[in-house]
Design a protein around this motif. Structure first.
Motif, PDB file in Angstrom:
ATOM      1  N   SER A   1      16.627   0.462  -1.550  1.00 26.49           N
ATOM      2  CA  SER A   1      15.682   1.378  -0.905  1.00 26.49           C
ATOM      3  C   SER A   1      16.095   1.677   0.532  1.00 26.49           C
ATOM      4  CB  SER A   1      14.262   0.824  -0.958  1.00 26.49           C
ATOM      5  OG  SER A   1      14.169  -0.406  -0.298  1.00 26.49           O
ATOM      6  N   ARG A   2      16.778   0.724   1.198  1.00 20.32           N
ATOM      7  CA  ARG A   2      17.292   1.026   2.543  1.00 20.32           C
ATOM      8  C   ARG A   2      18.345   2.124   2.476  1.00 20.32           C
ATOM      9  NH1 ARG A   2      18.978  -4.241   5.741  1.00 20.32           N
ATOM     10  NH2 ARG A   2      19.818  -4.824   3.726  1.00 20.32           N
TER      11      ARG A   2
ATOM     12  N   VAL B   1       9.594   4.132   0.403  1.00 20.76           N
ATOM     13  CA  VAL B   1      10.686   3.998  -0.552  1.00 20.76           C
ATOM     14  C   VAL B   1      10.868   2.526  -0.883  1.00 20.76           C
ATOM     15  CG1 VAL B   1      13.114   4.485  -1.014  1.00 20.76           C
ATOM     16  CG2 VAL B   1      11.795   6.020   0.441  1.00 20.76           C
ATOM     17  N   GLY B   2      10.795   2.202  -2.175  1.00 20.98           N
ATOM     18  CA  GLY B   2      10.926   0.812  -2.597  1.00 20.98           C
ATOM     19  C   GLY B   2      11.843   0.665  -3.786  1.00 20.98           C
TER      20      GLY B   2
ATOM     21  N   VAL C   1       9.729   8.987   6.329  1.00 21.90           N
ATOM     22  CA  VAL C   1      10.174   8.106   5.265  1.00 21.90           C
ATOM     23  C   VAL C   1      10.251   6.684   5.814  1.00 21.90           C
ATOM     24  CG1 VAL C   1      12.017   7.635   3.606  1.00 21.90           C
ATOM     25  CG2 VAL C   1      11.532   9.975   4.281  1.00 21.90           C
ATOM     26  N   ARG C   2       9.697   5.736   5.052  1.00 19.72           N
ATOM     27  CA  ARG C   2       9.748   4.326   5.442  1.00 19.72           C
ATOM     28  C   ARG C   2      10.260   3.499   4.281  1.00 19.72           C
ATOM     29  NH1 ARG C   2       3.932   2.985   8.051  1.00 19.72           N
ATOM     30  NH2 ARG C   2       4.412   3.524  10.199  1.00 19.72           N
ATOM     31  N   ASN C   3      11.039   2.480   4.616  1.00 19.43           N
ATOM     32  CA  ASN C   3      11.567   1.555   3.626  1.00 19.43           C
ATOM     33  C   ASN C   3      10.577   0.413   3.413  1.00 19.43           C
ATOM     34  OD1 ASN C   3      13.471   0.111   1.980  1.00 19.43           O
ATOM     35  ND2 ASN C   3      13.871  -1.168   3.764  1.00 19.43           N
ATOM     36  N   LEU C   4      10.322   0.053   2.166  1.00 11.31           N
ATOM     37  CA  LEU C   4       9.481  -1.089   1.848  1.00 11.31           C
ATOM     38  C   LEU C   4      10.324  -2.350   2.009  1.00 11.31           C
ATOM     39  CD1 LEU C   4       6.966  -2.525   0.844  1.00 11.31           C
ATOM     40  CD2 LEU C   4       7.635  -1.912  -1.484  1.00 11.31           C
TER      41      LEU C   4
ATOM     42  N   ASP D   1       9.755   4.945  -6.003  1.00  5.89           N
ATOM     43  CA  ASP D   1      10.465   3.792  -6.549  1.00  5.89           C
ATOM     44  C   ASP D   1      11.863   4.257  -6.943  1.00  5.89           C
ATOM     45  OD1 ASP D   1      11.372   1.613  -8.152  1.00  5.89           O
ATOM     46  OD2 ASP D   1       9.283   1.075  -8.522  1.00  5.89           O
ATOM     47  N   VAL D   2      12.905   3.640  -6.372  1.00  2.71           N
ATOM     48  CA  VAL D   2      14.276   4.095  -6.609  1.00  2.71           C
ATOM     49  C   VAL D   2      15.046   3.185  -7.571  1.00  2.71           C
ATOM     50  CG1 VAL D   2      14.435   5.326  -4.421  1.00  2.71           C
ATOM     51  CG2 VAL D   2      15.110   2.928  -4.509  1.00  2.71           C
TER      52      VAL D   2
END
Length: 187
Positions: free
Chosen positions: A149-150, A141-142, A164-167, A90-91
């Motif tokens: 997150s992008r 990553v959300g 790594v994947r973006n939510l 979570d960012v």
């Protein structure tokens, strides 16, 4: 009388020099519309990383296509992926993370602060992620809505993280897909 005429000529000459000097160092005045200003901004030799737009967290148009091409995951897939060993990063800012977050999520803020006057990016973001996660670990990553997150996902991929994947849609899409209330932070 001769001295007075000399002083007038000298003053006129100096004013002409100042006018020409000012005119030579200012931008052309014939086109001052927005289109010209934007073209002037883009064509000038500026370091785009230190531009006001970059420091505010805004993305250049060339980077927009790269951000849209990032690997993504939908909110409905997150629980299943987390149960199979993926980690949720979570960012968001710590205060937002403390209000509500996904179970098992880890928080590393992408921005140090977000104010109406601008955003301050965390300069040690990638290093902080590398301290906790290996570059081969699977990360989701959300943030709150998916934009921050992008940016974080792109930075991590550029730093050598492989899985790594973006939510897509952020924490809000995760909540909607789970049809649940936010889980309060438990200690």
């Amino acid at each position: 009388m001769v001295g007075h005429e000399y002083a007038q000529d000298r003053a006129h000459e100096l004013s002409q020099r100042w006018f020409l000097l000012y005119r030579s160092h200012s931008r052309p005045r014939q086109r001052v519309g927005l289109r010209y200003r934007l073209r002037w901004w883009k064509s000038s030799n500026r370091d785009t990383t230190s531009s006001p737009m970059a420091s505010a967290g805004l993305v250049q148009i060339s980077d927009k296509k790269e951000l849209e091409a990032l690997p993504t995951v939908d909110g409905g897939e997150v629980r299943e992926l987390m149960s199979s060993g993926h980690h949720y990063l979570d960012v968001r800012l710590g205060k937002d993370f403390d209000k509500a977050h996904a179970d098992g999520a880890r928080n590393i803020s992408y921005y140090l602060s977000v104010t109406p006057s601008g955003k301050e990016k965390n300069p040690h973001f990638v290093d902080e992620v590398a301290e906790i996660f290996g570059k081969d670990e699977h990360l989701i990553v959300g943030c709150n809505t998916g934009f921050r997150s992008r940016l974080a996902t792109k930075d991590l991929l550029d730093a050598g993280f492989k899985n790594v994947r973006n939510l897509k849609g952020g924490y809000q899409s995760f909540l909607q897909s789970e049809n649940q209330q936010p889980a309060a932070h438990q200690q």
